[in-house]
Enzyme design. Structure first.
Site, short mmCIF file in Angstrom:
data_model
loop_
_atom_site.label_atom_id
_atom_site.label_comp_id
_atom_site.label_asym_id
_atom_site.label_seq_id
_atom_site.Cartn_x
_atom_site.Cartn_y
_atom_site.Cartn_z
N ILE A 141 11.07 4.15 7.83
CA ILE A 141 12.22 3.29 8.15
C ILE A 141 11.78 1.88 8.53
CG2 ILE A 141 14.04 4.92 8.76
CD1 ILE A 141 13.08 4.70 11.69
N ASN A 193 -2.99 7.20 11.82
CA ASN A 193 -3.16 6.82 13.22
C ASN A 193 -3.30 8.10 14.04
OD1 ASN A 193 -2.85 4.07 12.64
ND2 ASN A 193 -0.62 4.20 12.76
N GLY A 237 -2.17 3.71 17.77
CA GLY A 237 -0.87 3.29 17.26
C GLY A 237 0.01 4.43 16.78
N GLN A 238 -0.40 5.68 17.03
CA GLN A 238 0.47 6.79 16.61
C GLN A 238 1.71 6.82 17.51
OE1 GLN A 238 -1.35 10.72 16.57
NE2 GLN A 238 0.46 11.64 15.62
N HIS A 286 0.81 12.59 9.97
CA HIS A 286 1.28 11.98 8.72
C HIS A 286 0.26 11.01 8.21
CE1 HIS A 286 2.80 9.74 12.19
NE2 HIS A 286 2.66 8.64 11.47
N LEU A 287 0.18 10.93 6.87
CA LEU A 287 -0.61 9.91 6.19
C LEU A 287 0.31 8.78 5.81
CD1 LEU A 287 -2.57 12.38 5.72
CD2 LEU A 287 -3.08 11.36 3.50
N HIS A 288 -0.12 7.55 6.06
CA HIS A 288 0.58 6.37 5.55
C HIS A 288 -0.01 6.02 4.19
CE1 HIS A 288 2.35 4.98 9.50
NE2 HIS A 288 1.38 5.76 9.95
P1 AMP Z 1 2.69 6.12 13.42
O1 AMP Z 1 2.85 4.84 14.21
O2 AMP Z 1 1.38 6.22 12.68
O3 AMP Z 1 2.98 7.34 14.26
O4 AMP Z 1 3.78 6.03 12.28
C1 AMP Z 1 5.10 6.47 12.48
C2 AMP Z 1 5.86 6.08 11.25
O5 AMP Z 1 7.06 6.83 11.21
C3 AMP Z 1 6.25 4.60 11.21
O6 AMP Z 1 6.06 4.10 9.90
C4 AMP Z 1 7.74 4.67 11.56
O7 AMP Z 1 8.46 3.59 11.03
C5 AMP Z 1 8.11 5.98 10.89
N1 AMP Z 1 9.34 6.61 11.35
C6 AMP Z 1 9.73 6.84 12.61
N2 AMP Z 1 10.92 7.48 12.64
C7 AMP Z 1 11.27 7.65 11.32
C8 AMP Z 1 12.39 8.22 10.66
N3 AMP Z 1 13.42 8.77 11.36
N4 AMP Z 1 12.42 8.22 9.31
C9 AMP Z 1 11.40 7.66 8.60
N5 AMP Z 1 10.32 7.11 9.16
C10 AMP Z 1 10.26 7.09 10.51
#
Ligand code: AMP
Ligand code: ZN
Length: 125
Positions: free
Chosen positions: A37, A93, A99-100, A106-108
């Site tokens: 998002i 992360n 920064g998690q 999850h993988l970006h």
């Molecule tokens: P991290 O900072 O590595 O934990 O990444 C979390 C990711 O999840 C970030 O890219 C957020 O924008 C994304 N995120 C958080 N909530 C949602 C959601 N409801 N739908 C899609 N992405 C999300």
């Protein structure tokens, strides 16, 4: 620590269960791929294992097949998004200090613009 298959109060578990909305681009028996998002790059996808692991720290030797599968899905998604050749970054992360913010592993997958040689996708202050 053993992973839970579903964790309450986890937004990614809710997305995987389809009780919370998300733009799902791909799914198979092991993982789900969504659009973030808050994209940092024009293409910014998240690869979520269906099983809830709080972070990469929860992976053990028995998760090597899943770990490899998620990496191959990153490659597949890059191909589908047409960024295989222009370049993309795969990042995880691990922990708040890195920064998690969502504690479901999850993988970006980031791409769609030049990112330079550094690992960061945004300049830190
Ligand atoms: P991290 O900072 O590595 O934990 O990444 C979390 C990711 O999840 C970030 O890219 C957020 O924008 C994304 N995120 C958080 N909530 C949602 C959601 N409801 N739908 C899609 N992405 C999300
Ligand atoms: Zn979860």
């Amino acid at each position: 620590m053993q992973p839970e298959s579903v964790m309450t109060n986890c937004i990614f578990c809710d997305i995987i269960a389809k009780t919370a909305p998300a733009e799902i681009l791909y799914e198979d028996e092991q993982c789900v791929v969504i659009k973030t998002i808050q994209p940092l790059t024009p293409i910014h996808l998240l690869i979520l294992p269906r099983i809830h692991y709080s972070s990469l720290n929860d992976f053990t030797d028995s998760d090597s097949e899943l770990a490899g599968h998620m990496l191959l899905i990153a490659k597949l998604m890059a191909s589908r998004m047409n960024i295989s050749d222009s370049g993309y970054r795969v990042a995880i992360n691990v922990g708040a200090g890195a920064g998690q913010t969502v504690f479901h592993l999850h993988l970006h997958v980031l791409g769609g613009r030049p990112m330079g040689a550094g690992l960061m996708t945004e300049r830190l202050g």
